[in-house]
Design a protein around this motif. Structure first.
Motif, PDB file in Angstrom:
ATOM      1  N   GLU A  71       0.517  -0.945   0.030  1.00  0.00           N
ATOM      2  CA  GLU A  71       0.085   0.126  -0.204  1.00  0.00           C
ATOM      3  C   GLU A  71      -0.237   1.819  -0.257  1.00  0.00           C
ATOM      4  O   GLU A  71       0.400   2.281  -0.844  1.00  0.00           O
ATOM      5  N   LEU A  72       1.990   1.260   0.759  1.00  0.00           N
ATOM      6  CA  LEU A  72       2.557   2.785   1.312  1.00  0.00           C
ATOM      7  C   LEU A  72       3.184   2.803   0.132  1.00  0.00           C
ATOM      8  O   LEU A  72       4.032   3.710  -0.514  1.00  0.00           O
ATOM      9  N   ILE A  73       4.563   1.862  -1.470  1.00  0.00           N
ATOM     10  CA  ILE A  73       4.835   1.843  -2.011  1.00  0.00           C
ATOM     11  C   ILE A  73       4.022   2.939  -3.426  1.00  0.00           C
ATOM     12  O   ILE A  73       4.465   2.966  -4.139  1.00  0.00           O
ATOM     13  N   LEU A  74       2.720   1.896  -3.510  1.00  0.00           N
ATOM     14  CA  LEU A  74       1.506   2.130  -4.551  1.00  0.00           C
ATOM     15  C   LEU A  74       1.231   3.633  -4.003  1.00  0.00           C
ATOM     16  O   LEU A  74       1.531   4.825  -4.854  1.00  0.00           O
ATOM     17  N   THR A  75       0.952   4.283  -2.824  1.00  0.00           N
ATOM     18  CA  THR A  75       0.352   5.680  -2.649  1.00  0.00           C
ATOM     19  C   THR A  75       1.470   6.506  -2.260  1.00  0.00           C
ATOM     20  O   THR A  75       1.141   7.571  -2.845  1.00  0.00           O
ATOM     21  N   SER A  76       3.383   6.281  -2.711  1.00  0.00           N
ATOM     22  CA  SER A  76       4.021   6.881  -3.162  1.00  0.00           C
ATOM     23  C   SER A  76       4.524   6.752  -4.085  1.00  0.00           C
ATOM     24  O   SER A  76       4.433   8.302  -4.918  1.00  0.00           O
ATOM     25  N   ALA A  77       4.217   6.218  -5.077  1.00  0.00           N
ATOM     26  CA  ALA A  77       4.386   6.276  -6.345  1.00  0.00           C
ATOM     27  C   ALA A  77       2.984   6.791  -7.249  1.00  0.00           C
ATOM     28  O   ALA A  77       3.364   7.543  -7.766  1.00  0.00           O
ATOM     29  N   LYS A  78       2.264   6.774  -6.473  1.00  0.00           N
ATOM     30  CA  LYS A  78       1.672   7.117  -7.452  1.00  0.00           C
ATOM     31  C   LYS A  78       1.005   8.630  -6.990  1.00  0.00           C
ATOM     32  O   LYS A  78      -0.539   9.059  -6.909  1.00  0.00           O
ATOM     33  N   LEU A  79       1.193   8.930  -5.509  1.00  0.00           N
ATOM     34  CA  LEU A  79       1.125  10.307  -4.832  1.00  0.00           C
ATOM     35  C   LEU A  79      -0.895   9.950  -4.552  1.00  0.00           C
ATOM     36  O   LEU A  79      -1.550  10.744  -4.955  1.00  0.00           O
ATOM     37  N   GLY A  80      -0.886   8.400  -3.714  1.00  0.00           N
ATOM     38  CA  GLY A  80      -2.507   8.497  -3.296  1.00  0.00           C
ATOM     39  C   GLY A  80      -2.135   9.288  -1.299  1.00  0.00           C
ATOM     40  O   GLY A  80      -1.269   9.702  -0.743  1.00  0.00           O
ATOM     41  N   VAL A  81      -2.720   8.562  -1.380  1.00  0.00           N
ATOM     42  CA  VAL A  81      -4.040   9.179   0.845  1.00  0.00           C
ATOM     43  C   VAL A  81      -3.319   7.403   0.696  1.00  0.00           C
ATOM     44  O   VAL A  81      -4.411   7.039   0.793  1.00  0.00           O
ATOM     45  N   ALA A  82      -2.113   7.614   2.217  1.00  0.00           N
ATOM     46  CA  ALA A  82      -2.496   6.350   2.777  1.00  0.00           C
ATOM     47  C   ALA A  82      -3.316   6.559   3.505  1.00  0.00           C
ATOM     48  O   ALA A  82      -4.049   7.414   4.186  1.00  0.00           O
ATOM     49  N   HIS A  83      -3.299   5.005   4.572  1.00  0.00           N
ATOM     50  CA  HIS A  83      -3.700   4.804   5.370  1.00  0.00           C
ATOM     51  C   HIS A  83      -3.433   5.900   6.672  1.00  0.00           C
ATOM     52  O   HIS A  83      -2.361   6.093   6.998  1.00  0.00           O
ATOM     53  N   PRO A  84      -4.684   6.142   7.493  1.00  0.00           N
ATOM     54  CA  PRO A  84      -4.419   7.292   8.326  1.00  0.00           C
ATOM     55  C   PRO A  84      -2.977   7.050   9.347  1.00  0.00           C
ATOM     56  O   PRO A  84      -2.394   5.882   9.549  1.00  0.00           O
ATOM     57  N   ARG A 305     -13.549  15.283   7.478  1.00  0.00           N
ATOM     58  CA  ARG A 305     -12.564  13.699   6.545  1.00  0.00           C
ATOM     59  C   ARG A 305     -11.809  13.425   6.658  1.00  0.00           C
ATOM     60  O   ARG A 305     -10.748  12.710   7.271  1.00  0.00           O
ATOM     61  N   PHE A 306     -10.241  14.742   6.333  1.00  0.00           N
ATOM     62  CA  PHE A 306      -9.331  15.478   6.739  1.00  0.00           C
ATOM     63  C   PHE A 306      -8.807  15.053   8.337  1.00  0.00           C
ATOM     64  O   PHE A 306      -8.095  14.775   8.349  1.00  0.00           O
ATOM     65  N   PHE A 307      -9.919  16.069   8.668  1.00  0.00           N
ATOM     66  CA  PHE A 307      -9.747  15.642  10.540  1.00  0.00           C
ATOM     67  C   PHE A 307     -10.013  14.030  10.988  1.00  0.00           C
ATOM     68  O   PHE A 307      -8.918  13.517  11.855  1.00  0.00           O
ATOM     69  N   TRP A 308     -10.550  13.561  10.510  1.00  0.00           N
ATOM     70  CA  TRP A 308     -11.086  12.642  10.876  1.00  0.00           C
ATOM     71  C   TRP A 308      -9.497  11.572  10.184  1.00  0.00           C
ATOM     72  O   TRP A 308      -9.704  10.292  11.196  1.00  0.00           O
ATOM     73  N   HIS A 309      -8.921  11.106   9.240  1.00  0.00           N
ATOM     74  CA  HIS A 309      -8.224  10.711   8.532  1.00  0.00           C
ATOM     75  C   HIS A 309      -6.865  11.193   9.681  1.00  0.00           C
ATOM     76  O   HIS A 309      -6.238  10.406  10.310  1.00  0.00           O
ATOM     77  N   ILE A 310      -6.398  12.677   9.624  1.00  0.00           N
ATOM     78  CA  ILE A 310      -4.644  12.747  10.724  1.00  0.00           C
ATOM     79  C   ILE A 310      -5.480  12.191  12.235  1.00  0.00           C
ATOM     80  O   ILE A 310      -4.644  12.113  12.764  1.00  0.00           O
ATOM     81  N   SER A 311      -6.357  12.369  12.664  1.00  0.00           N
ATOM     82  CA  SER A 311      -6.816  11.389  13.956  1.00  0.00           C
ATOM     83  C   SER A 311      -7.049  10.109  14.280  1.00  0.00           C
ATOM     84  O   SER A 311      -7.490   9.648  15.628  1.00  0.00           O
ATOM     85  N   ALA A 535     -20.072   9.263  10.476  1.00  0.00           N
ATOM     86  CA  ALA A 535     -20.413  11.034  10.582  1.00  0.00           C
ATOM     87  C   ALA A 535     -20.493  10.748  12.374  1.00  0.00           C
ATOM     88  O   ALA A 535     -21.230  11.374  13.341  1.00  0.00           O
ATOM     89  N   ASP A 536     -20.740   9.273  12.895  1.00  0.00           N
ATOM     90  CA  ASP A 536     -21.038   8.991  14.567  1.00  0.00           C
ATOM     91  C   ASP A 536     -22.754   9.383  14.319  1.00  0.00           C
ATOM     92  O   ASP A 536     -23.248  10.037  15.435  1.00  0.00           O
TER      93      ASP A 536
END
Length: 711
Positions: A71-84, A305-311, A535-536
């Protein structure tokens, strides 16, 4: 002569008398430094880096590995978003390394891990040299009643030994470099070597700040704080939890040395700005999400969603402060720490902590708080396969303590003419670490993850559908599919990710638009429920489960109409594949509409590294990969025995036991095969072996009772 002039001359004469006479020492090989401090700042870490990178170059993975590597190789090579939490800094740097002109993309990003691990070890070398200088600055010999010349001679012959000054920092850096955990993460595509590299830079800067204040260089020391804060902000863009856990320790060092008022000073106010500058690397996440990359985990395009992800909202359920979890974690940590620097290194690190308590209480608090907060969090958090990485901060703190322990030992033993012997021991510690940990961290010929993916897909028909919850398969598959164009004909779905809206709206609709169009109704109904869950907001558990099952059934029906449908074991939810016959074919179960016996031949597996002892079998391989092979071989053997293909069944079951000798179900199935062949003696033997391994194997117990009553 005037009265005032006489007075001035008299005062000058008195001052000269009061001024202590500096001792004159003859510069000998014992007290002459081989290099200046400025030269050492480049030479010592340079040596550590060079030796480390040579060792790592022999061992880093040339292809994808298990856990999050794919997953990390893919998100790095394709400039994606990795898991939180998204690890934006790692992703950006990984993208740059993916452009290197050698090896596979996986090899390039694994090499990035090696580079940052070597840099972390180099900065520990600088830290060890800094600690050495701090000990000189605060040497207890300065407070003794010895004469100035005696004190100077003692310092020159003991603490200021030029050989020790060179050997010790390099040895400490290399011991850390070849410690089992750091070396492992230097060999695979993971975030942790970058994380610990940044933390080592931060600690180096803070100890430099401390040393400069000891030397009275207040202005110079103040310039360090904003720079350290900027690096701290960048580090938060890799793995923020382990970095945040060090904040109390760093704050304690500052307060202990400069008091609470310093927290309101200009350098600290500037630090608030620079830490935000470093932390701003997280802007990458919404920017990348807006581009709809192939893997857009969490879709952090909106503020919510940004907050959900970084938290790391989805991982909060793993925080379980229970006695059972803590006890298991304590046992694991004790075993890990015992071998990290070898037992010799661990004992010396403990000696170092004791020495710090007596002579440098501020650094003792720094290291102790780093260790305490790290261990306390890890003991309460049910971390998955990479739990050892959470202790890297503790290992770094113990590495610093190791340098102090070596200084303390050298002070004691140099007086007794054992200095040469101790220098030899110091050099042997990293060599011993290298020898002990080489095999387990040698990933150069590691093909287990690649083979696991290829073997899983080996007997999956072209254009077929495969459901899985096995991350050890799916993560490397993502890399192989998108960066090596492996089996792009197939539809492969992670059921756990299917529970997330970003996966349905993003990845699945991009990759499999025809399938999602065919299942649009079921997907929309499930998304309506899952949006409430994410969304709780109040949601109906029964309803969400029904809609989830309906979506899975719709996808299964689509796969069956297209070609075929498969699933890997285990399954979750349990109603996946309900209403179909399950036939073991390779590493997956094929679903059939009928009840006919399907003995279609299967292609043999590649088991490189699993049986030939060519690579070290880590915990994930032993607990995840090998059991998957053993289970499906055993299931296939059992299935063939139902069609009276006994010889083929026995061969598969014996192969299953070669992989997993303690697999009680394989023995049970062998008993079933020999019952079919009419060999009661062998059947009883295998049933008894199954029960010896697992007394709770009720099927084997019932089979034995049935044999006994049939006499």
């Amino acid at each position: 002569m005037s009265q005032s002039k006489k007075k001035h001359t008299s005062e000058k004469s008195n001052l000269e008398k009061a001024k202590p006479v500096e001792p004159t020492t003859i510069e000998t090989p014992a007290n002459k430094d081989l290099f200046s401090n400025k030269q050492l700042k480049f030479i010592l870490p340079g040596i550590t880096f060079l030796i480390s990178i040579i060792g790592y170059s022999l061992t880093f993975a040339r292809t994808v590995t298990l856990v999050d590597s794919g997953e990390l190789i893919l998100t790095s090579a394709k400039l994606g978003v990795a898991h939180p939490p998204g690890t934006p800094l790692y992703t950006i740097l990984g993208y740059l390394f993916s452009k290197l002109p050698f090896g596979s993309i996986a090899a390039r990003i694994s090499f990035m891990s090696a580079i940052f691990a070597a840099l972390a070890s180099s900065f520990l070398t600088l830290i060890a040299a800094t600690v050495y200088d701090i000990f000189i600055e605060n040497s207890p010999n300065k407070a003794t009643k010895k004469t100035a010349s005696q004190k100077q001679l003692l310092l020159n012959n003991l603490v200021l030994s030029p050989v020790f000054k060179i050997v010790m920092p390099i040895a400490v850096g290399l011991t850390f470099s070849f410690s089992t955990t750091l070396w492992f993460y230097a060999s695979v595509a993971e975030v942790y070597s970058l994380n610990i590299c940044l933390l080592s830079i931060i600690l180096y800067l803070m100890l430099q700040w401390y040393l400069l204040r000891l030397q009275g260089e207040i202005t110079k020391s103040d310039k360090i704080i904003p720079l350290a804060a900027f690096i701290y902000g960048l580090a938060l863009g890799v793995h923020h939890v382990t970095i945040l856990l060090t904040l109390p320790a760093i704050a304690c060092l500052v307060v202990y040395k400069a008091n609470f008022q310093y927290l309101l000073s200009k350098p600290v106010r500037q630090a608030f700005i620079t830490v935000l500058m470093g932390f701003s690397v997280y802007i990458y996440l919404p920017l990348a999400a807006k581009q709809n990359p192939i893997l857009n985990w969490g879709d952090p395009s909106s503020l919510e969603r940004f907050f959900w992800h970084i938290s790391a909202k989805q991982y909060r359920v793993n925080f379980s402060p229970s006695v059972e979890v803590a006890t298991h974690a304590l046992k694991y940590f004790a075993e890990l720490a015992f071998w990290q620097f070898t037992p010799i290194g661990l004992v010396i690190a403990i000696i170092g902590l004791a020495a710090l308590w007596k002579r440098e209480r501020s650094i003792f608090y720094l290291l102790s708080l780093i260790i305490i907060f790290d261990i306390a969090y890890s003991f309460c958090y049910e971390i998955a396969e990479d739990k050892d990485a959470y202790y890297l901060t503790t290992n770094l703190a113990l590495g610093i303590a190791l340098s102090v322990g070596l200084i303390k030992l050298f002070e004691n033993f140099a007086q007794k003419s054992f200095a040469t012997m101790l220098l030899v021991v110091i050099g042997l510690i990293p060599a011993l670490n290298f020898a002990v940990h080489y095999k387990e961290n040698n990933k150069r010929n590691y093909l287990i993850a690649r083979d696991f993916v290829e073997n899983t897909m080996l007997n999956v028909e072209p254009n077929a559908l495969l459901f899985t919850i096995e991350w050890q398969f799916y993560s490397p598959y993502l890399y192989m599919r998108h960066l090596e164009n492996f089996r792009r004909d197939a539809i492969v779905i992670d059921i756990h990710l299917l529970r997330r809206s970003w996966y349905i709206n993003g990845y699945l609709k991009q990759e499999y638009p025809e399938m999602m169009a065919a299942c649009a109704k079921e997907a929309a109904e499930f998304l309506e429920d899952v949006n409430l869950f994410e969304a709780d907001q109040p949601y109906d558990v029964t309803k969400i489960n029904l809609h989830f099952s309906a979506l899975i059934n719709a996808i299964t029906k689509y796969g069956m109409s297209r070609k075929a449908a498969y699933l890997t074991l285990p399954v979750d939810p349990p109603d996946v594949g309900q209403g179909y016959s399950w036939v073991p074919q390779g590493l997956a179960m094929r679903l059939y509409d009928d009840k006919t016996f399907h003995a279609d031949p299967i292609k043999p597996f590649q088991l490189r590294g699993l049986l030939d002892n060519s690579v070290y079998l880590d915990e994930v391989t032993l607990n995840k990969v090998i059991p998957a092979y053993a289970l499906m071989m055993a299931n296939r053997g059992k299935y063939l025995s139902l069609g009276q293909q006994y010889d083929e069944a026995i061969e598969l079951l014996q192969q299953s036991l070669r992989l997993k000798p303690d697999f009680d179900r394989a023995y049970q199935f062998l008993g079933d095969v020999y019952v079919g062949k009419g060999n009661r003696v062998e059947a009883e033997r295998y049933y008894n072996q199954a029960l010896a391994l697992n007394p709770n194997n009720q099927a084997a117990r019932n089979a034995l009772q049935k044999l006994a009553t049939s006499n």
